[in-house]
Design an enzyme around this catalytic site. Sequence first.
Site, PDB file in Angstrom:
ATOM      1  N   LYS A 169       0.841  -1.201   0.000  1.00  0.00           N
ATOM      2  CA  LYS A 169       0.000   0.000   0.000  1.00  0.00           C
ATOM      3  C   LYS A 169       0.873   1.247   0.000  1.00  0.00           C
ATOM      4  CE  LYS A 169      -1.541  -1.453   3.876  1.00  0.00           C
ATOM      5  NZ  LYS A 169      -2.237  -1.690   5.166  1.00  0.00           N
ATOM      6  N   THR A 201      -7.881  10.026   8.449  1.00  0.00           N
ATOM      7  CA  THR A 201      -7.398   8.815   7.773  1.00  0.00           C
ATOM      8  C   THR A 201      -7.178   7.665   8.764  1.00  0.00           C
ATOM      9  OG1 THR A 201      -5.124   9.584   8.022  1.00  0.00           O
ATOM     10  CG2 THR A 201      -6.221  10.117   5.939  1.00  0.00           C
ATOM     11  N   GLY A 203      -7.532   4.436  10.223  1.00  0.00           N
ATOM     12  CA  GLY A 203      -8.151   3.148   9.880  1.00  0.00           C
ATOM     13  C   GLY A 203      -8.217   2.829   8.396  1.00  0.00           C
ATOM     14  N   THR A 204      -7.446   3.536   7.593  1.00  0.00           N
ATOM     15  CA  THR A 204      -7.455   3.230   6.144  1.00  0.00           C
ATOM     16  C   THR A 204      -6.984   1.791   5.900  1.00  0.00           C
ATOM     17  OG1 THR A 204      -5.269   4.247   5.956  1.00  0.00           O
ATOM     18  CG2 THR A 204      -7.139   5.584   5.261  1.00  0.00           C
ATOM     19  N   GLY A 205      -5.927   1.397   6.613  1.00  0.00           N
ATOM     20  CA  GLY A 205      -5.359   0.060   6.384  1.00  0.00           C
ATOM     21  C   GLY A 205      -6.333  -1.044   6.791  1.00  0.00           C
ATOM     22  N   CYS A 206      -6.953  -0.878   7.963  1.00  0.00           N
ATOM     23  CA  CYS A 206      -7.926  -1.880   8.433  1.00  0.00           C
ATOM     24  C   CYS A 206      -9.092  -1.978   7.461  1.00  0.00           C
ATOM     25  CB  CYS A 206      -8.465  -1.497   9.810  1.00  0.00           C
ATOM     26  SG  CYS A 206      -7.186  -1.374  11.067  1.00  0.00           S
TER      27      CYS A 206
HETATM   28  N1  ATP Z   1      -5.217  10.391   1.651  1.00  0.00           N
HETATM   29  C1  ATP Z   1      -5.551   9.268   0.987  1.00  0.00           C
HETATM   30  N2  ATP Z   1      -6.395   9.337  -0.077  1.00  0.00           N
HETATM   31  C2  ATP Z   1      -6.757   8.224  -0.755  1.00  0.00           C
HETATM   32  N3  ATP Z   1      -6.326   6.994  -0.441  1.00  0.00           N
HETATM   33  C3  ATP Z   1      -5.462   6.868   0.604  1.00  0.00           C
HETATM   34  C4  ATP Z   1      -5.034   7.982   1.373  1.00  0.00           C
HETATM   35  N4  ATP Z   1      -4.197   7.537   2.358  1.00  0.00           N
HETATM   36  C5  ATP Z   1      -4.123   6.211   2.202  1.00  0.00           C
HETATM   37  N5  ATP Z   1      -4.854   5.794   1.134  1.00  0.00           N
HETATM   38  C6  ATP Z   1      -5.078   4.428   0.694  1.00  0.00           C
HETATM   39  O1  ATP Z   1      -5.500   3.745   1.870  1.00  0.00           O
HETATM   40  C7  ATP Z   1      -5.088   2.388   1.857  1.00  0.00           C
HETATM   41  C8  ATP Z   1      -4.264   2.133   3.094  1.00  0.00           C
HETATM   42  O2  ATP Z   1      -2.958   2.601   2.823  1.00  0.00           O
HETATM   43  P1  ATP Z   1      -1.921   3.111   3.886  1.00  0.00           P
HETATM   44  O3  ATP Z   1      -0.617   3.146   3.185  1.00  0.00           O
HETATM   45  O4  ATP Z   1      -2.419   4.359   4.534  1.00  0.00           O
HETATM   46  O5  ATP Z   1      -1.978   1.908   4.922  1.00  0.00           O
HETATM   47  P2  ATP Z   1      -1.612   1.880   6.436  1.00  0.00           P
HETATM   48  O6  ATP Z   1      -0.430   2.741   6.730  1.00  0.00           O
HETATM   49  O7  ATP Z   1      -1.519   0.458   6.799  1.00  0.00           O
HETATM   50  O8  ATP Z   1      -2.898   2.514   7.116  1.00  0.00           O
HETATM   51  P3  ATP Z   1      -3.115   2.648   8.707  1.00  0.00           P
HETATM   52  O9  ATP Z   1      -2.454   3.921   9.094  1.00  0.00           O
HETATM   53  O10 ATP Z   1      -4.605   2.693   8.825  1.00  0.00           O
HETATM   54  O11 ATP Z   1      -2.498   1.446   9.330  1.00  0.00           O
HETATM   55  C9  ATP Z   1      -4.339   2.235   0.529  1.00  0.00           C
HETATM   56  O12 ATP Z   1      -5.242   1.772  -0.448  1.00  0.00           O
HETATM   57  C10 ATP Z   1      -3.872   3.643   0.219  1.00  0.00           C
HETATM   58  O13 ATP Z   1      -3.616   3.818  -1.147  1.00  0.00           O
HETATM   59 MG    MG Z   2      -1.699  -0.316   8.695  1.00  0.00          MG
END
Ligand code: ATP
Ligand code: MG
Length: 255
Positions: A169, A201, A203-206
Site C-alpha cells: 500500500k 485517515t 483506519g485506512t489500512g484496516c
Molecule cells: N489520503 C488518501 N487518499 C486516498 N487513499 C489513501 C489515502 N491515504 C491512504 N490511502 C489508501 O488507503 C489504503 C491504506 O494505505 P496506507 O498506506 O495508509 O496503509 P496503512 O499505513 O496500513 O494505514 P493505517 O495507518 O490505517 O495502518 C491504501 O489503499 C492507500 O492507497
Molecule cells: Mg496499517
Amino acid sequence: MSLPVVLSIAGSDGSAGAGIQADLKTFSALGVYGLTVITAITIQNTQGVKEVFPMPLKMIEKQLDILFTDFKIDIVKIGMLAASDIADFVGCYLSKKQVPFILDTIFKASDGTSLFDGSFDNLISNAFMVTPNLDEASTIAGIEIKNVNDMMEGAKRIKEKGAKYVLIKGGHLRSEEAVDILFDGENFEVFTSSKVKTANTHGTGCTLSSAIAANIAKRMPVVVAVRKAKEFLTESLLRGKNYKLGKGRGPLIHF
Ligand SMILES: Nc1ncnc2c1ncn2[C@@H]1O[C@H](COP(=O)(O)OP(=O)(O)OP(=O)(O)O)[C@@H](O)[C@H]1O
Ligand SMILES: [Mg+2]
C-alpha cells in the site's frame, strides 16, 4: 438464505476508527456477515494509542473455537496481533482449519506506538494475501521502499516468503496519488487513486484489508476485489473528510 461470512482477528479500538470496529463497519457496508476475535484491547482515541492489553492465549483460543464450531467461515482477515505468541498461535490454528486469510502486517499504530515486535514470516508463508504499508514492506523485504519501483522489488521479495498475493500500500508515498501494487508472482497490477486531502485517515489500512476480504468472500476475482475495495476506501475517505470527530486523526465514514 445465507450470507458470506468473514472473521476479523484483530484488536479493539474504542474510538472505532480502526481495528475490529472499522472491520465490522466495512463488512456491514459491503453486505457480508462479520465475526470477531479480539487479540488485544487498545486504549486509544483519535489522538493516539496510550496502552495495549493483549488477551491471554486461552481467551483467543476459546473465541476461535466457539465461532469455528458454529459458522462456515469463508475467509479471515488478520489485523493487530499484539504479541509473537499470539501470532504463532493464530498461524497454527488457521493452518489446521485450512481457511484462507488476509494478513494486515501491523507493526505500529499511525502515531508510532509499537503494536507488534515479532516476525510475520510464519504467517506470511501461509497467507492468501499480505497487505503491508511502505514501512512494513521495507522491514519485511529488508530493503528501503520509497517509490513505485521499490514497491515492485519489495513485492517480489515478500512473495518469496510464500504468500499467494502481495499488496503493498502506497498511502504514505510522497505523491499526489495513493498507489497500491498487487503481485501474484507473475504479474503486477497497479491501483491508483487521487489522495483525499483530509486529516481523517484513521483506519485506512484496516478498512482496505477488510473490504478485500469481504469482496473475496463475495466470490469476486482477486483483482476486482482489490479494485472495488480501494474504491470503497476512497469513497469512505471522501464521506468523512470534513467531519470533526475527536481532536486528532478522525475516522472514515463507511456508510
Ligand atoms: N489520503 C488518501 N487518499 C486516498 N487513499 C489513501 C489515502 N491515504 C491512504 N490511502 C489508501 O488507503 C489504503 C491504506 O494505505 P496506507 O498506506 O495508509 O496503509 P496503512 O499505513 O496500513 O494505514 P493505517 O495507518 O490505517 O495502518 C491504501 O489503499 C492507500 O492507497
Ligand atoms: Mg496499517
